[in-house]
Motif scaffolding. Structure first.
Motif, PDB file in Angstrom:
ATOM      1  N   LEU A  16       0.817  -1.205   0.000  1.00 52.38           N
ATOM      2  CA  LEU A  16       0.000   0.000   0.000  1.00 52.38           C
ATOM      3  C   LEU A  16       0.858   1.265   0.000  1.00 52.38           C
ATOM      4  O   LEU A  16       0.400   2.326  -0.440  1.00 52.38           O
ATOM      5  CB  LEU A  16      -0.927   0.010   1.225  1.00 52.38           C
ATOM      6  N   CYS A  17       2.095   1.150   0.480  1.00 48.88           N
ATOM      7  CA  CYS A  17       3.024   2.288   0.465  1.00 48.88           C
ATOM      8  C   CYS A  17       3.825   2.352  -0.828  1.00 48.88           C
ATOM      9  O   CYS A  17       4.742   3.182  -0.951  1.00 48.88           O
ATOM     10  CB  CYS A  17       3.980   2.195   1.657  1.00 48.88           C
ATOM     11  N   ASP A  18       3.520   1.460  -1.783  1.00 46.99           N
ATOM     12  CA  ASP A  18       4.205   1.389  -3.079  1.00 46.99           C
ATOM     13  C   ASP A  18       5.681   1.026  -2.942  1.00 46.99           C
ATOM     14  O   ASP A  18       6.483   1.337  -3.829  1.00 46.99           O
ATOM     15  CB  ASP A  18       4.076   2.722  -3.843  1.00 46.99           C
ATOM     16  N   ASP A  19       6.047   0.371  -1.844  1.00 49.19           N
ATOM     17  CA  ASP A  19       7.411  -0.132  -1.680  1.00 49.19           C
ATOM     18  C   ASP A  19       7.403  -1.604  -2.106  1.00 49.19           C
ATOM     19  O   ASP A  19       7.323  -2.516  -1.280  1.00 49.19           O
ATOM     20  CB  ASP A  19       7.860   0.011  -0.225  1.00 49.19           C
ATOM     21  N   HIS A  20       7.480  -1.822  -3.401  1.00 52.80           N
ATOM     22  CA  HIS A  20       7.258  -3.166  -3.931  1.00 52.80           C
ATOM     23  C   HIS A  20       8.378  -4.137  -3.593  1.00 52.80           C
ATOM     24  O   HIS A  20       8.126  -5.330  -3.383  1.00 52.80           O
ATOM     25  CB  HIS A  20       7.062  -3.076  -5.449  1.00 52.80           C
ATOM     26  N   ASP A  21       9.600  -3.665  -3.527  1.00 50.55           N
ATOM     27  CA  ASP A  21      10.708  -4.559  -3.191  1.00 50.55           C
ATOM     28  C   ASP A  21      10.575  -5.077  -1.761  1.00 50.55           C
ATOM     29  O   ASP A  21      10.759  -6.279  -1.502  1.00 50.55           O
ATOM     30  CB  ASP A  21      12.044  -3.834  -3.367  1.00 50.55           C
ATOM     31  N   ALA A  22      10.243  -4.189  -0.822  1.00 52.20           N
ATOM     32  CA  ALA A  22      10.048  -4.613   0.569  1.00 52.20           C
ATOM     33  C   ALA A  22       8.840  -5.531   0.687  1.00 52.20           C
ATOM     34  O   ALA A  22       8.855  -6.502   1.452  1.00 52.20           O
ATOM     35  CB  ALA A  22       9.881  -3.388   1.468  1.00 52.20           C
ATOM     36  N   ALA A  23       7.778  -5.232  -0.058  1.00 53.35           N
ATOM     37  CA  ALA A  23       6.583  -6.070  -0.034  1.00 53.35           C
ATOM     38  C   ALA A  23       6.898  -7.473  -0.543  1.00 53.35           C
ATOM     39  O   ALA A  23       6.423  -8.477   0.014  1.00 53.35           O
ATOM     40  CB  ALA A  23       5.476  -5.442  -0.878  1.00 53.35           C
ATOM     41  N   LEU A  24       7.706  -7.557  -1.584  1.00 57.72           N
ATOM     42  CA  LEU A  24       8.069  -8.858  -2.142  1.00 57.72           C
ATOM     43  C   LEU A  24       8.884  -9.669  -1.138  1.00 57.72           C
ATOM     44  O   LEU A  24       8.668 -10.882  -0.977  1.00 57.72           O
ATOM     45  CB  LEU A  24       8.863  -8.659  -3.437  1.00 57.72           C
TER      46      LEU A  24
ATOM     47  N   ILE B 142       1.877  -7.999  -6.327  1.00 54.17           N
ATOM     48  CA  ILE B 142       3.059  -7.180  -6.047  1.00 54.17           C
ATOM     49  C   ILE B 142       3.990  -7.147  -7.259  1.00 54.17           C
ATOM     50  O   ILE B 142       4.491  -6.088  -7.653  1.00 54.17           O
ATOM     51  CB  ILE B 142       3.799  -7.716  -4.810  1.00 54.17           C
ATOM     52  N   LEU B 143       4.203  -8.321  -7.870  1.00 52.78           N
ATOM     53  CA  LEU B 143       5.083  -8.383  -9.030  1.00 52.78           C
ATOM     54  C   LEU B 143       4.537  -7.559 -10.195  1.00 52.78           C
ATOM     55  O   LEU B 143       5.284  -6.848 -10.881  1.00 52.78           O
ATOM     56  CB  LEU B 143       5.274  -9.840  -9.463  1.00 52.78           C
ATOM     57  N   LEU B 144       3.217  -7.638 -10.414  1.00 51.82           N
ATOM     58  CA  LEU B 144       2.611  -6.859 -11.497  1.00 51.82           C
ATOM     59  C   LEU B 144       2.730  -5.354 -11.222  1.00 51.82           C
ATOM     60  O   LEU B 144       3.071  -4.574 -12.125  1.00 51.82           O
ATOM     61  CB  LEU B 144       1.146  -7.256 -11.665  1.00 51.82           C
ATOM     62  N   ALA B 145       2.439  -4.971  -9.981  1.00 52.73           N
ATOM     63  CA  ALA B 145       2.541  -3.549  -9.626  1.00 52.73           C
ATOM     64  C   ALA B 145       3.985  -3.066  -9.727  1.00 52.73           C
ATOM     65  O   ALA B 145       4.245  -1.937 -10.161  1.00 52.73           O
ATOM     66  CB  ALA B 145       2.009  -3.332  -8.207  1.00 52.73           C
ATOM     67  N   ARG B 146       4.920  -3.919  -9.325  1.00 50.83           N
ATOM     68  CA  ARG B 146       6.343  -3.569  -9.422  1.00 50.83           C
ATOM     69  C   ARG B 146       6.754  -3.367 -10.871  1.00 50.83           C
ATOM     70  O   ARG B 146       7.458  -2.411 -11.214  1.00 50.83           O
ATOM     71  CB  ARG B 146       7.155  -4.694  -8.786  1.00 50.83           C
ATOM     72  N   SER B 147       6.277  -4.251 -11.745  1.00 43.47           N
ATOM     73  CA  SER B 147       6.584  -4.124 -13.168  1.00 43.47           C
ATOM     74  C   SER B 147       5.957  -2.863 -13.750  1.00 43.47           C
ATOM     75  O   SER B 147       6.593  -2.126 -14.510  1.00 43.47           O
ATOM     76  CB  SER B 147       6.089  -5.363 -13.915  1.00 43.47           C
ATOM     77  N   ASP B 148       4.700  -2.592 -13.386  1.00 42.30           N
ATOM     78  CA  ASP B 148       4.023  -1.386 -13.878  1.00 42.30           C
ATOM     79  C   ASP B 148       4.736  -0.125 -13.406  1.00 42.30           C
ATOM     80  O   ASP B 148       4.890   0.844 -14.166  1.00 42.30           O
ATOM     81  CB  ASP B 148       2.570  -1.366 -13.404  1.00 42.30           C
ATOM     82  N   ALA B 149       5.166  -0.128 -12.139  1.00 38.77           N
ATOM     83  CA  ALA B 149       5.843   1.048 -11.595  1.00 38.77           C
ATOM     84  C   ALA B 149       7.156   1.308 -12.328  1.00 38.77           C
ATOM     85  O   ALA B 149       7.499   2.461 -12.622  1.00 38.77           O
ATOM     86  CB  ALA B 149       6.099   0.863 -10.101  1.00 38.77           C
ATOM     87  N   ARG B 150       7.883   0.236 -12.618  1.00 37.90           N
ATOM     88  CA  ARG B 150       9.143   0.410 -13.352  1.00 37.90           C
ATOM     89  C   ARG B 150       8.888   0.913 -14.765  1.00 37.90           C
ATOM     90  O   ARG B 150       9.643   1.747 -15.284  1.00 37.90           O
ATOM     91  CB  ARG B 150       9.903  -0.914 -13.383  1.00 37.90           C
ATOM     92  N   ARG B 151       7.808   0.408 -15.395  1.00 37.44           N
ATOM     93  CA  ARG B 151       7.484   0.859 -16.740  1.00 37.44           C
ATOM     94  C   ARG B 151       7.092   2.337 -16.721  1.00 37.44           C
ATOM     95  O   ARG B 151       7.505   3.107 -17.601  1.00 37.44           O
ATOM     96  CB  ARG B 151       6.358   0.003 -17.316  1.00 37.44           C
ATOM     97  N   VAL B 152       6.310   2.749 -15.741  1.00 35.62           N
ATOM     98  CA  VAL B 152       5.913   4.156 -15.632  1.00 35.62           C
ATOM     99  C   VAL B 152       7.136   5.042 -15.385  1.00 35.62           C
ATOM    100  O   VAL B 152       7.256   6.140 -15.953  1.00 35.62           O
ATOM    101  CB  VAL B 152       4.885   4.328 -14.494  1.00 35.62           C
ATOM    102  N   THR B 153       8.056   4.548 -14.548  1.00 36.99           N
ATOM    103  CA  THR B 153       9.278   5.313 -14.275  1.00 36.99           C
ATOM    104  C   THR B 153      10.100   5.499 -15.539  1.00 36.99           C
ATOM    105  O   THR B 153      10.625   6.589 -15.808  1.00 36.99           O
ATOM    106  CB  THR B 153      10.113   4.603 -13.201  1.00 36.99           C
ATOM    107  N   GLU B 154      10.216   4.442 -16.332  1.00 41.27           N
ATOM    108  CA  GLU B 154      10.970   4.531 -17.581  1.00 41.27           C
ATOM    109  C   GLU B 154      10.283   5.466 -18.573  1.00 41.27           C
ATOM    110  O   GLU B 154      10.948   6.271 -19.248  1.00 41.27           O
ATOM    111  CB  GLU B 154      11.121   3.139 -18.193  1.00 41.27           C
TER     112      GLU B 154
END
Length: 403
Positions: free
Chosen positions: A258-266, A299-311
Motif C-alpha cells: 500500500l506504500c508502493d514499496d514493492h521490493d520490501a513487499a516482495l 506485487i510483481l505486477l505492480a512492481r513491473s508497472d511502476a518500473r514501466r511508468v518510471t521509464e
C-alpha cells in the motif's frame, strides 16, 4: 488406557511432524466414537509438541465441524475450565474460538437460534462468565471471517450473549473485534475504530490473538489516509514480538504494498510463504498459500508497472529537455537574425546616405565629412537600440519562463 497410550507419545514424539498429528488424530477420533470427552489435563499451550493439547485440539475441531453451534462452544468452554491449567487457558481458548469460527464460517446461526442458546448459557454459566465469553468469541469469529462488519458491530455492542460476557468485554481480543467491525463498517467513523484499535493494541495484557485481529482490522478497513503506513508499522511491531508468524509477515507485505514499496513487499510475502506451516487443523495450508501467492503476483505486477511508468517518465523528461533545448536554440537564432538585419539596414542606409552627401557639389569637403560622421553615428545608435531592445525583451521572457 487411552490416556496411558497418549502419554507414551510425550517421550517418543517429534514436534511438528505429521506422524504426531496422525497419532493424536487417531486418539481424538477414538474419544469421539466412544461419545466421551478427553479424560486428561492440558498443562501447556504448545500446539506443536504437546500431544495432549494436540489431541484435545483435534477432538474439538471434529466436534465443531460436526456441530458448529453455540451449544458446542459452551461444552468446549466447560471442558477447558475443568481440564486446562489456568495459566494456559486464555491463549488456548482464544485460538480455538477464532480458529474454529474460521473453519465453520459458513454456518452462522440465526438470531432466533442465538436467542435460544443465550438463555441456556446465561442460566447455566459460571460466575466468571467464561462460557458466555467463549460462545461470544466463537460467533463473533464467524462474522469476522465472513467480513460481516455491521452485523459484528451490532452483535458485540448490544446482543444479550455479548452482554453476558461481563468483564470479559474489556479484554483486548473483544476490543480488537470491535475495532475490526468499526474499520470495515461505513456507518462507523475511522476515528472511533482507531480509538478501539489503540486501546486493544496498547493493552498490557494483549494476546497473540488480539494482535492478529487488530492487524486484520487495518487490512480489511475501508481505505483511509496513511492506512498502508500504519499497517506496515504495526505489523513490524508484531513481528518483533512474534517473528515466526506467517500472517504478520503477510500483513507487513500488504502494508509495504500500500506504500508502493514493492521490493520490501516482495521480501515480506516471501517470508510469509516460507513460514507458512504445512500442518494444522484450524486453517487451510492450501487456502493461505493461494492467498499469499495471489498477493505476491499482484506485487510483481505492480512492481513491473511502476518500473514501466518510471521509464516512460524518464523518456518524457528527456524529450521535454530536448524540446526545450531546441526552442532555446531557435530563440537565439531569431535574436541573431534581428541583430543582423538591424546592422545590415544601418549599413545600407549609411551607404545610400553617404552617396548623396559625397555627390552633393554644394558642400565643401569638411562639411561633407561632418555630415557623414553625424549620419553614421545616428545609424550606429539606431542599430544599437534595436540590438539592445531585442536582447532585453528576450532576456525578460526567458526569466519569466524559468520562474
Amino acid at each position: 488406557m487411552i490416556e496411558a497410550e497418549l502419554a507414551s507419545l510425550v517421550a517418543a514424539s517429534t514436534p511438528g511432524t505429521r506422524e504426531l498429528e496422525r497419532e493424536c488424530d487417531a486418539f481424538a477420533r477414538h474419544y469421539l466414537s466412544q461419545g466421551v470427552e478427553p479424560q486428561f489435563d492440558v498443562a501447556s499451550s504448545n500446539f506443536v509438541s504437546d500431544p495432549f493439547l494436540i489431541c484435545a485440539d483435534r477432538y474439538w475441531n471434529l466436534r465443531f465441524t460436526a456441530a458448529p453451534t453455540l451449544a458446542t462452544a459452551v461444552e468446549c468452554a466447560g471442558w477447558a475450565t475443568e481440564r486446562i491449567e489456568n495459566a494456559h487457558r486464555q491463549p488456548i481458548l482464544e485460538k480455538w474460538a477464532i480458529g474454529y469460527a474460521f473453519i465453520t464460517r459458513g454456518t452462522v446461526e440465526s438470531l432466533p437460534e442465538i436467542a435460544d442458546a443465550t438463555a441456556d448459557i446465561i442460566a447455566n454459566d459460571d460466575s466468571d462468565c467464561s462460557r458466555a465469553y467463549f460462545a461470544t468469541m466463537y460467533h463473533a469469529g464467524k462474522l469476522r471471517a465472513n467480513l460481516s462488519f455491521d452485523e459484528l458491530s451490532q452483535f458485540l455492542e448490544s446482543s444479550p450473549l455479548a452482554t453476558a460476557a461481563g468483564a470479559h468485554r474489556e479484554a483486548p481480543i473483544f476490543v480488537a473485534l470491535r475495532s475490526f467491525a468499526g474499520f470495515g463498517s461505513r456507518r462507523i467513523t475511522t476515528e472511533y475504530a482507531m480509538s478501539l484499535f489503540e486501546k486493544s493494541w496498547t493493552a498490557p495484557d494483549r494476546t497473540h490473538a488480539s494482535v492478529d485481529i487488530a492487524l486484520h482490522a487495518l487490512e480489511a478497513a475501508v481505505p483511509f489516509d496513511e492506512q498502508g503506513t500504519l499497517l506496515r508499522a504495526k505489523a513490524a511491531e508484531a513481528i518483533a514480538e512474534h517473528p515466526d508468524n506467517c500472517l504478520f509477515h503477510f500483513r507487513l507485505a500488504l502494508g509495504a504494498f500500500l506504500c508502493d514499496d514493492h521490493d520490501a513487499a516482495l521480501t515480506s510475502i516471501d517470508d510469509a510463504l516460507r513460514l507458512l506451516p504445512a500442518t494444522g487443523w484450524r486453517s487451510s495450508h492450501g487456502l493461505l498459500s493461494e492467498q499469499f501467492l495471489q498477493v505476491r503476483r499482484s506485487i510483481l505486477l505492480a512492481r513491473s508497472d511502476a518500473r514501466r511508468v518510471t521509464e516512460q517518465q524518464r523518456r518524457l523528461d528527456r524529450h521535454e529537455q530536448a524540446v526545450a533545448e531546441t526552442a532555446e536554440l531557435a530563440r537565439r537564432s531569431v535574436i541573431r537574425a534581428v541583430e543582423l538585419v538591424a546592422v545590415f539596414a544601418a549599413v545600407i542606409a549609411f551607404a545610400v546616405g553617404s552617396l548623396n552627401v559625397t555627390l552633393n557639389n554644394n558642400l565643401d569637403l569638411a562639411s561633407r565629412l561632418w555630415l557623414l560622421v553625424l549620419f553614421g553615428g545616428g545609424l550606429l545608435v539606431f542599430a544599437l537600440l534595436i540590438i539592445g531592445g531585442t536582447w532585453w525583451l528576450t532576456r525578460s521572457s526567458a526569466h519569466r519562463r524559468r520562474e
